[in-house]
Write an enzyme that holds these catalytic residues in place. Structure first.
Site, PDB file in Angstrom:
ATOM      1  N   LYS A   1      24.756  55.964  27.951  1.00 57.13           N
ATOM      2  CA  LYS A   1      24.440  55.095  29.095  1.00 57.13           C
ATOM      3  C   LYS A   1      25.696  54.371  29.598  1.00 57.13           C
ATOM      4  O   LYS A   1      26.701  54.296  28.871  1.00 57.13           O
ATOM      5  CB  LYS A   1      23.374  54.074  28.688  1.00 57.13           C
TER       6      LYS A   1
ATOM      7  N   TYR B   1      46.631  31.463  41.077  1.00 54.06           N
ATOM      8  CA  TYR B   1      45.694  30.677  41.880  1.00 54.06           C
ATOM      9  C   TYR B   1      45.364  29.347  41.218  1.00 54.06           C
ATOM     10  O   TYR B   1      45.221  29.263  40.001  1.00 54.06           O
ATOM     11  CB  TYR B   1      44.385  31.456  42.072  1.00 54.06           C
TER      12      TYR B   1
END
Ligand SMILES: *Cc1c(COP(=O)(O)O)cnc(C)c1O
Length: 376
Positions: free
Chosen positions: A47, A273
């Site tokens: 998966k 940032y």
């Protein structure tokens, strides 16, 4: 220059790359199989793009090694495997009602976990004029996530016996804490409940079916609970959930990148940032082209995440950006273009994940589709 021999083995990457090592996959598969009895079936869980690696390559490799079953979470994932030429049976662990009709079209075997989904799939199988279409009955034995309640057993058997459109291929459940030996009593109670449920089921249904309960840690910690099949995910990809087991597995995926640029940042200046890092002294900062859009979440910022450059550790400074991170390489001799390892063979995702307060499962499955995959 001891580094030279290594570089001749594997060309250096020139962009962010997830290397998928199929020899390691084979090693892990053989190691897990060595824990099983000869006749125990092996289901490979592929998966989420084979735990963030590359589902088609992984599934083809395992199919060649004669794995007995595959499992995916959703029907779309199963369809992708069928389109890629996978012919091994595929169990869909969490089919959604709306997609059930596609299961039959693509020969996918659903896990049926509620009366509603059982009835709906019977209706669809009937419309498709099916007889004995293989399905898997899932019981909830304590995880409280998906599955019929134990007291619904008679109801399930009764509903199944109304028509012959479906045939039970397996009855299964899932352990809640197989990796945690402090929860051993809880797990053993789950094993006992599953044992009694699957036996009662067998008494009421007049044909044999596969019984399975264990995931990777179940395989390792509960040999008495392997039944007829085991379902392995994380172990195949190289992680054993404990330090002692770690050495028996080989990480399949190695996440690498390169240094794009180096800045010399003097004391008191900031990096990134919101000025997330204020340089405590003169530092040398390397910018790496991988960010939260690639799966390195913001929780790896501010010193939590660590990368390896020239076999030395460099911490991520300041905030993780969408496409980049900056690392402190003040004490590392390195230049622009040098290779950076985020996790993999020499540097396990388990340790890397733990440093940022998460687990290997989350780190490896998060690597986004933007990152180039290379099979080695
Ligand atoms: C994901 C999953 C597995 C695989 O578990 P690992 O710990 O990765 O081996 C097995 N069974 C079910 C039901 C799952 O959802």
């Amino acid at each position: 220059m001891s580094g030279l021999t290594k570089k001749t083995l594997m060309p250096k990457v020139t962009e962010t790359t997830l290397e998928i090592n199929l020899a390691s996959l084979k090693h892990n598969f053989e190691y897990l199989k060595s824990k099983l009895k000869e006749d125990t079936l092996f289901l490979a869980v592929v998966k989420a793009f084979a735990y963030g690696s590359e589902a088609n390559a992984i599934a083809h490799c395992l199919q060649k090694m004669k794995v007995d079953y595959f499992a995916v979470a959703y029907i779309r994932e199963g369809i992708a495997l069928r389109k890629a030429g996978i012919t091994t049976p595929i169990l869909v662990l969490h089919p959604q009602e709306k997609n059930l009709n596609l299961a039959i079209e693509h020969c996918l075997e659903p896990s049926l976990y509620s009366l509603k989904i059982l009835q709906e799939f019977q209706r669809i199988a009937m419309l498709h004029q099916q007889k004995n279409y293989p399905v898997h009955i899932k019981f909830n034995t304590g995880l409280n996530r998906l599955g019929f309640e134990p007291q619904e057993l008679d109801l399930v058997v009764d509903q199944l016996s109304r028509t012959s459109v479906l045939k039970v291929r397996s009855v299964f459940s899932h352990l809640a804490a197989s990796e945690d030996l402090e929860e051993k009593a809880f797990t053993l109670a789950q094993v006992e409940l599953y044992k009694s449920l699957s036996s009662s089921f067998a008494e009421k249904i007049n044909y044999p079916f596969i019984k399975h309960l264990c995931n990777t840690s179940g395989v390792i910690n509960y040999p008495e609970a392997h039944f007829n099949m085991v379902r392995c995910g994380i172990g195949l990809y190289g992680y054993g959930n404990t330090n002692t087991e770690a050495q028996n597995f080989k990480p399949v995926a190695t996440l690498k990148s390169v240094i794009s640029q180096i800045h010399f940042v003097s004391k008191g200046k900031s990096v990134g940032y919101n000025r997330g890092f204020i340089s405590p002294h003169d530092t040398k900062i390397a910018t790496i082209p991988i960010g939260h859009a690639d799966g390195i979440g913001r929780h790896f910022g501010h010193g939590a995440g660590v990368v390896s450059i020239e076999n030395k550790k460099a911490v991520i400074v300041g905030n993780v950006c969408m496409d980049m991170v900056m690392v402190d390489v003040t004490d590392i001799e390195c230049v622009e273009g040098d290779e950076v390892v985020f996790f993999g063979c020499e540097f396990s995702a388990e340790a890397s994940a733990a440093a940022a307060n998460t687990i290997s499962y989350e780190l490896i499955t998060a690597i986004s589709q933007r990152v180039k995959r290379v099979i080695v």
